[in-house]
Each structure stands twice: as structure tokens, then as C-alpha cells.
Design a protein around this motif. Sequence first.
Motif, PDB file in Angstrom:
ATOM      1  N   TYR A 193       0.594  -1.370  -0.546  1.00 38.40           N
ATOM      2  CA  TYR A 193      -0.325  -0.054  -0.351  1.00 38.40           C
ATOM      3  C   TYR A 193       0.535   1.163  -0.137  1.00 38.40           C
ATOM      4  CZ  TYR A 193      -3.560  -3.671   1.579  1.00 38.40           C
ATOM      5  OH  TYR A 193      -4.389  -4.639   1.455  1.00 38.40           O
ATOM      6  N   GLU A 215      -7.185  -0.272   5.482  1.00 37.59           N
ATOM      7  CA  GLU A 215      -7.532  -0.324   7.198  1.00 37.59           C
ATOM      8  C   GLU A 215      -8.709  -1.854   7.254  1.00 37.59           C
ATOM      9  OE1 GLU A 215      -7.859   1.165   9.985  1.00 37.59           O
ATOM     10  OE2 GLU A 215      -6.087   2.338   8.902  1.00 37.59           O
ATOM     11  N   ALA A 216      -8.767  -2.322   5.442  1.00 34.50           N
ATOM     12  CA  ALA A 216     -10.063  -2.856   5.030  1.00 34.50           C
ATOM     13  C   ALA A 216      -9.295  -4.466   6.420  1.00 34.50           C
ATOM     14  CB  ALA A 216      -9.619  -4.072   3.794  1.00 34.50           C
ATOM     15  N   LEU A 217      -7.376  -4.438   6.221  1.00 31.66           N
ATOM     16  CA  LEU A 217      -6.941  -5.596   6.685  1.00 31.66           C
ATOM     17  C   LEU A 217      -7.582  -5.782   7.987  1.00 31.66           C
ATOM     18  CD1 LEU A 217      -3.234  -4.945   6.104  1.00 31.66           C
ATOM     19  CD2 LEU A 217      -5.833  -6.709   4.477  1.00 31.66           C
ATOM     20  N   ALA A 242      -6.640 -11.453   0.716  1.00 35.06           N
ATOM     21  CA  ALA A 242      -8.411 -11.856   0.765  1.00 35.06           C
ATOM     22  C   ALA A 242      -8.898 -10.352   0.571  1.00 35.06           C
ATOM     23  CB  ALA A 242      -8.327 -11.946   2.565  1.00 35.06           C
ATOM     24  N   HIS A 243      -8.007  -9.382   0.816  1.00 33.61           N
ATOM     25  CA  HIS A 243      -7.990  -7.561   0.890  1.00 33.61           C
ATOM     26  C   HIS A 243      -7.834  -7.015  -0.408  1.00 33.61           C
ATOM     27  CE1 HIS A 243     -11.046  -8.704   4.399  1.00 33.61           C
ATOM     28  NE2 HIS A 243      -9.322  -8.883   5.188  1.00 33.61           N
ATOM     29  N   GLN A 295      -8.749  -3.800  -1.925  1.00 30.31           N
ATOM     30  CA  GLN A 295      -9.308  -2.764  -0.750  1.00 30.31           C
ATOM     31  C   GLN A 295      -7.665  -1.799  -0.431  1.00 30.31           C
ATOM     32  OE1 GLN A 295     -11.977  -4.558   1.414  1.00 30.31           O
ATOM     33  NE2 GLN A 295     -11.576  -6.736  -0.038  1.00 30.31           N
ATOM     34  N   LEU A 313      -4.007 -12.709   4.415  1.00 29.00           N
ATOM     35  CA  LEU A 313      -4.819 -11.681   4.615  1.00 29.00           C
ATOM     36  C   LEU A 313      -4.960 -10.644   3.561  1.00 29.00           C
ATOM     37  CD1 LEU A 313      -6.269 -10.405   6.800  1.00 29.00           C
ATOM     38  CD2 LEU A 313      -4.131  -9.838   7.746  1.00 29.00           C
ATOM     39  N   ARG A 370     -10.814  -5.886   9.030  1.00 27.57           N
ATOM     40  CA  ARG A 370     -12.352  -6.223   9.717  1.00 27.57           C
ATOM     41  C   ARG A 370     -12.220  -7.273  10.190  1.00 27.57           C
ATOM     42  NH1 ARG A 370     -14.444  -4.285   2.901  1.00 27.57           N
ATOM     43  NH2 ARG A 370     -13.626  -2.022   3.748  1.00 27.57           N
TER      44      ARG A 370
END
Length: 375
Positions: free
Chosen positions: A214, A251-253, A244-245, A248, A241, A255
Motif C-alpha cells: 500500500y 484499513e480493510a485488513l 483476501a483484501h 481494498q 490476509l 475487518r
Amino acid sequence: MMPVSMVGRAGELAELDRAWSTVVDSRRSAPAVAVITGEAGVGKSLLVAAALDAFAPRPAVVLSGAARVHSPAPYDWLAAVLTGRDTSGLDLPPDALAWLAQQPTAPRERYAPGTLLRLAVRVVRLLVGAGPAVLVVEDLHALDPASLNLVGELAAAVDLPALLVVATRPAADAVAPDLAVRALARLCGVRGAVRQHLGPLLPAEVAEVLTQVYADPRPSGRLARAVWRRTGGNPYALTELLAAHAGQGPEALLRPPPSAPPAPSTAAARPTAAARPTAAARSAPARSAPARSAAVAPRPADPVDAELTGREIEVLGCLVAGMSNKQAARALGISVRTVTVHVSNLLRKTGSASRTEAAIWAVRRRLPAPTPVDG
């Protein structure tokens, strides 16, 4: 910048590169040895692959193999190496090569254990040739006893221009922990052996990975620490992980994972009166059941509770030592036919499908093994 998969492993890569240099420069009379340990998911295989890709000059030969976890058989590592490889030019007895390669056409009778071990080492020598080569042993913790012995012999083989790289979980996780401990001690006892233990990533290393994935916006320190706690720093868990995101924001990590459907309650799982078969239905034969259902053979005793006679324990010890029926008969002073009967009973009582599985069963229970003999 360090690739995402190798964040936190720069020191280990450099150490493996130095070990390879000792092989290339012909500064050793025996193979260089590197042992990489770590829990599942810490990146042992990725580290080996990255090191192989970075080696300069490139290895002339790479021999890589692993265990068949669910059905171990003697010399699994070598059989994996030989799979799909043209062996027609190897100067070896065809029947021995067929047995080592676990070919369907392999003869039932095999060579004495010591002879077979020497032939296995010769196969590797012929494949390595002038080298330099890299021998990769994946999942040593799951290897059969014969493969463990072969790996130990290769580590001490004179004039074998190779780097032997062994990746394994801790010995406590091994199929045969005692044998794995002895094998690792033998490998780590080689002069100049490289020993690496891969642990989980540190919070700063997880933050580096997140920064690479990111770039904008840059993940905060709070988020990196939260992801580190969630994954335990395990590289595989972190990779899963991130996958899976994918697509996105960071911050989606954080969830929570989707909740699993609630398990049925005991009351719901229990059949209702209407669903229960009546007494008449229970006594009547099922129309779809085969007629032989009433004559099903009784199940063998649970292998954990197997009761062995003193002689069966002695024969089992011979199997652990890799002896043939003839060798076991000579060691115990009984006939080959008697040994054959005992082996058949052992396979039945221990629930094993092969002599190797029976040997592993014995090792797990720390049954004694006599010293193997040749002949």
C-alpha cells in the motif's frame, strides 16, 4: 528494496549465498550443508527458492524432492528426484533403480539395506556429475527412515560438489521425532554447516511489507501493529490476509473475518420421533444395502491398543532397522517363513499398509531397534 516475500530474510539469503560460494570455489571435500528450520508458513520453501534464483553462477544441477506425507515409502526423497527424469544412462542395476524410483515394475525382492543405501548415494553422484549442484530436501520432518539415512550419507559424501539445503519443521513435529533429531544432529555436525531458524516477522517487518503493498496512503504504525497481532507475524498468514483484501484499502485488513454459520444445536442435531426409524424398520434389511453386509469382517483392533508378542516386537525392531525378512531371520535365529508370518501379523495389528508404515509406528512408540546387518 527487498521483495515482499523476503522481507526480514536478507541475512539468511546472504548466508546461503556464501555457502554456495564455498561449493563453487571448490573449497570443500564434502558438500556444504544448510539446515533451515521453522514452523509451518514461515517461508522456508520461499527462502530456498529465492536463494536458488539468486545463486551466481547458476547451479549446473538442482535435485529437489520431498516426502509423500500420507503414504511414506523407503527413499521417498530420491524417488521424487527421479520422477520424470531420464535414468536410462545411469550405470546402475535396472532392478535396483526401479526399486529406488518406486516404479510399479519394481521387483518384490530388494537389496540388503546397506547395499541399497550405497546404490542410492551412487544415483545422486551420477546425477550431480561434475556439478556444482544444489540438493534440496523439503520437509525432512516427514521423510521416511531410509531417506533420513540417505540425507545423512550425502552430507558426509567425499568429492560430491554440492550444497545440501534441508528445510524442516522442528523435530517435535516429525513423523518419527527421534529419527529426525538424530538426522538433524548429523547434518548440523558437518564442518561449517549453516543453521537457520526462521521465526515470525517482527512488527517493523510487517510494516515494511504493508508499505510495499500500500504505497498510497502509507499504512499507519497502529495498523501495522494490529496486522502483526492478527497474523502473529506469520508470513503465510500475512500473505493470505493481503490476498483476501486485494483491491481494498489497508484499513480493510482490520475487518473481522466473516463469521461461520452457527453449529446446529444438540436438540436440532438429534432426530425427532418422526424421523427415527421404527422398531420394524430397524429390524428389516435395507433394500439398498448389499447382501453381504451381515458378513462384514470384524474391524482390526485400534493400532494404538495393539498387543504385540515379544517376538513380534523383535521383528518390528528389525523392520525399523531396514532389514529384509532374510536378515531379520538371521539376526533373530528363526526361519524366513516365521519372519514372514510375524510381519503379516504386525501389518494387521498396527493397521499399517507397508513395512515402512509399521516401522514408523514403532518409532513413534519408541520400540527398540537392533543394529542392522548386511547380507
